[in-house]
Motif scaffolding. Structure first.
Motif, PDB file in Angstrom:
ATOM      1  N   SER A  95       0.807  -1.225   0.000  1.00 22.21           N
ATOM      2  CA  SER A  95       0.000   0.000   0.000  1.00 22.21           C
ATOM      3  C   SER A  95       0.836   1.269   0.000  1.00 22.21           C
ATOM      4  CB  SER A  95      -0.933   0.008   1.222  1.00 22.21           C
ATOM      5  OG  SER A  95      -0.187  -0.040   2.420  1.00 22.21           O
ATOM      6  N   ASP A  96       2.074   1.186   0.471  1.00 23.26           N
ATOM      7  CA  ASP A  96       2.980   2.336   0.489  1.00 23.26           C
ATOM      8  C   ASP A  96       4.375   1.800   0.209  1.00 23.26           C
ATOM      9  OD1 ASP A  96       4.668   4.471   1.081  1.00 23.26           O
ATOM     10  OD2 ASP A  96       3.443   5.179   2.756  1.00 23.26           O
ATOM     11  N   ASN A  97       4.895   2.081  -0.966  1.00 19.85           N
ATOM     12  CA  ASN A  97       6.144   1.437  -1.386  1.00 19.85           C
ATOM     13  C   ASN A  97       7.412   2.127  -0.891  1.00 19.85           C
ATOM     14  OD1 ASN A  97       6.152   3.701  -3.008  1.00 19.85           O
ATOM     15  ND2 ASN A  97       6.425   2.602  -4.937  1.00 19.85           N
ATOM     16  N   ARG A  98       7.276   3.123  -0.058  1.00 16.20           N
ATOM     17  CA  ARG A  98       8.466   3.808   0.459  1.00 16.20           C
ATOM     18  C   ARG A  98       9.172   2.956   1.519  1.00 16.20           C
ATOM     19  NH1 ARG A  98       5.940   9.224   2.566  1.00 16.20           N
ATOM     20  NH2 ARG A  98       4.405   7.667   3.266  1.00 16.20           N
ATOM     21  N   VAL A 114      19.800   4.148   3.511  1.00 15.34           N
ATOM     22  CA  VAL A 114      19.310   4.125   2.133  1.00 15.34           C
ATOM     23  C   VAL A 114      17.801   4.321   2.157  1.00 15.34           C
ATOM     24  CG1 VAL A 114      19.060   2.781   0.003  1.00 15.34           C
ATOM     25  CG2 VAL A 114      21.156   2.568   1.372  1.00 15.34           C
ATOM     26  N   ASN A 115      17.313   5.262   1.376  1.00 11.09           N
ATOM     27  CA  ASN A 115      15.875   5.499   1.226  1.00 11.09           C
ATOM     28  C   ASN A 115      15.483   5.268  -0.225  1.00 11.09           C
ATOM     29  OD1 ASN A 115      15.691   6.348   3.939  1.00 11.09           O
ATOM     30  ND2 ASN A 115      16.219   8.448   3.357  1.00 11.09           N
ATOM     31  N   GLY A 116      14.255   4.813  -0.414  1.00  8.64           N
ATOM     32  CA  GLY A 116      13.791   4.590  -1.777  1.00  8.64           C
ATOM     33  C   GLY A 116      12.399   4.008  -1.802  1.00  8.64           C
ATOM     34  N   THR A 117      12.100   3.274  -2.860  1.00  7.12           N
ATOM     35  CA  THR A 117      10.817   2.600  -3.000  1.00  7.12           C
ATOM     36  C   THR A 117      11.089   1.133  -3.297  1.00  7.12           C
ATOM     37  OG1 THR A 117      10.710   3.107  -5.372  1.00  7.12           O
ATOM     38  CG2 THR A 117       9.666   4.677  -3.859  1.00  7.12           C
ATOM     39  N   GLU A 146      16.705   6.038  -3.881  1.00  9.88           N
ATOM     40  CA  GLU A 146      16.498   7.467  -4.098  1.00  9.88           C
ATOM     41  C   GLU A 146      17.534   8.314  -3.352  1.00  9.88           C
ATOM     42  OE1 GLU A 146      12.473   8.244  -2.979  1.00  9.88           O
ATOM     43  OE2 GLU A 146      11.637   7.317  -4.775  1.00  9.88           O
ATOM     44  N   ALA A 147      18.015   7.797  -2.226  1.00 15.41           N
ATOM     45  CA  ALA A 147      19.032   8.521  -1.452  1.00 15.41           C
ATOM     46  C   ALA A 147      19.877   7.515  -0.674  1.00 15.41           C
ATOM     47  CB  ALA A 147      18.379   9.511  -0.484  1.00 15.41           C
ATOM     48  N   ALA A 148      21.170   7.788  -0.626  1.00 14.18           N
ATOM     49  CA  ALA A 148      22.093   6.952   0.139  1.00 14.18           C
ATOM     50  C   ALA A 148      23.128   7.851   0.797  1.00 14.18           C
ATOM     51  CB  ALA A 148      22.768   5.924  -0.764  1.00 14.18           C
ATOM     52  N   TYR A 149      23.378   7.616   2.073  1.00 13.16           N
ATOM     53  CA  TYR A 149      24.397   8.414   2.768  1.00 13.16           C
ATOM     54  C   TYR A 149      24.800   7.718   4.055  1.00 13.16           C
ATOM     55  CZ  TYR A 149      20.095  10.174   5.037  1.00 13.16           C
ATOM     56  OH  TYR A 149      18.866  10.272   5.655  1.00 13.16           O
ATOM     57  N   PHE A 150      26.065   7.906   4.430  1.00 15.36           N
ATOM     58  CA  PHE A 150      26.526   7.306   5.673  1.00 15.36           C
ATOM     59  C   PHE A 150      26.136   8.185   6.851  1.00 15.36           C
ATOM     60  CE2 PHE A 150      30.159  10.070   4.697  1.00 15.36           C
ATOM     61  CZ  PHE A 150      30.491  10.583   5.949  1.00 15.36           C
ATOM     62  N   GLN A 151      25.974   7.554   8.002  1.00 10.43           N
ATOM     63  CA  GLN A 151      25.698   8.256   9.250  1.00 10.43           C
ATOM     64  C   GLN A 151      26.970   8.234  10.071  1.00 10.43           C
ATOM     65  OE1 GLN A 151      22.557   9.539   9.925  1.00 10.43           O
ATOM     66  NE2 GLN A 151      23.284  10.510  11.792  1.00 10.43           N
ATOM     67  N   CYS A 152      27.359   9.365  10.622  1.00  8.32           N
ATOM     68  CA  CYS A 152      28.607   9.427  11.382  1.00  8.32           C
ATOM     69  C   CYS A 152      28.557   8.482  12.585  1.00  8.32           C
ATOM     70  CB  CYS A 152      28.914  10.848  11.820  1.00  8.32           C
ATOM     71  SG  CYS A 152      27.985  11.392  13.268  1.00  8.32           S
ATOM     72  N   SER A 153      29.716   8.208  13.152  1.00  6.62           N
ATOM     73  CA  SER A 153      29.854   7.138  14.144  1.00  6.62           C
ATOM     74  C   SER A 153      29.465   7.533  15.566  1.00  6.62           C
ATOM     75  CB  SER A 153      31.306   6.646  14.150  1.00  6.62           C
ATOM     76  OG  SER A 153      32.185   7.703  14.536  1.00  6.62           O
ATOM     77  N   ARG A 154      28.983   8.749  15.806  1.00  6.84           N
ATOM     78  CA  ARG A 154      28.745   9.177  17.187  1.00  6.84           C
ATOM     79  C   ARG A 154      27.845   8.219  17.969  1.00  6.84           C
ATOM     80  NH1 ARG A 154      28.344  14.107  14.421  1.00  6.84           N
ATOM     81  NH2 ARG A 154      29.993  15.616  14.904  1.00  6.84           N
TER      82      ARG A 154
END
Length: 210
Positions: A95-98, A114-117, A146-154
């Motif tokens: 129902s929601d492909n996100r 990573v975000n996308g559908t 749609e978007a990919a990025y690393f999160q810092c290690s804090r």
């Protein structure tokens, strides 16, 4: 209490006045490059976030490193391994492909977001690519990035997450059987045999991994 609640972007910005560090913006791209692909290949575990008519869901997914395949720069393939068959995530995707994904790598401080559908595929050739122990996944989750990025290690550093000395003795926490027993008792349903459940669980998990 109500007067202390944040209700506007302006209030939020006032609490965090420092400008966004350049690296926080530069690190986000709309595809999987060689570096982010290496992180995915090394990760044995990620958390999958979905949304649906009955609300949000956040589901753990794990297997041997590389179980998530980078098919191309915009596509990830994820075999849906055996679970409890609640199907919360999969039903949400209908129902929601996100989707939102958070990859963790033991011993590595940064995480990957990573975000996308996503869609669910039962294509025989696709499922055959992920055969394990003679078993095929019921379906494969195909993610368009749609978007990919690393999160810092804090967060990982604060949690001391990969420090073996920080591992908790599981005997100090309620077992799965204890949790089920106590919930059934409070619900005044038939008494659940938590001890028998705990005794059988390790072998049941081993026998039903795939």
């Amino acid at each position: 209490m109500r007067a202390s609640l944040i209700s506007s972007p302006e209030q939020l910005a006032a609490l965090y006045p420092n400008p966004i560090a350049p690296a926080s913006v530069i690190k986000e791209i709309d595809h999987i490059d060689a570096n982010y692909g290496a992180l995915i290949a090394a990760s044995p575990f990620f958390v999958l976030a979905t949304n649906g008519p009955d609300g949000l869901d956040c589901s753990p997914r794990g297997d041997l490193p590389g179980f998530v395949t980078v098919s191309d720069a915009k596509t990830l393939l994820i075999p849906d391994r055996r679970g409890n068959n609640r199907l919360d995530s999969l039903k949400n995707l209908l129902s929601d492909n996100r989707v939102g994904m958070l990859f963790l790598i033991p011993g590595y401080g940064e995480t990957l977001r990573v975000n996308g559908t996503a869609v669910l595929s039962t294509d025989p050739e696709l499922c055959a690519r992920f055969e394990m122990a003679g078993k095929l996944p019921a379906c494969v989750i195909v993610v368009t990035v749609e978007a990919a990025y690393f999160q810092c290690s804090r967060a990982v550093v604060r949690a001391d997450l990969w420090n073996p000395a920080m591992q908790v003795d599981k005997r100090s926490l309620p077992s799965a059987g204890t949790i089920l027993r106590d919930i059934s008792a409070r619900a005044a349903t038939e008494t659940f045999d938590g001890e028998a459940y705990d005794k059988a669980l390790p072998e049941r998990v081993r026998a039903t991994l795939y």
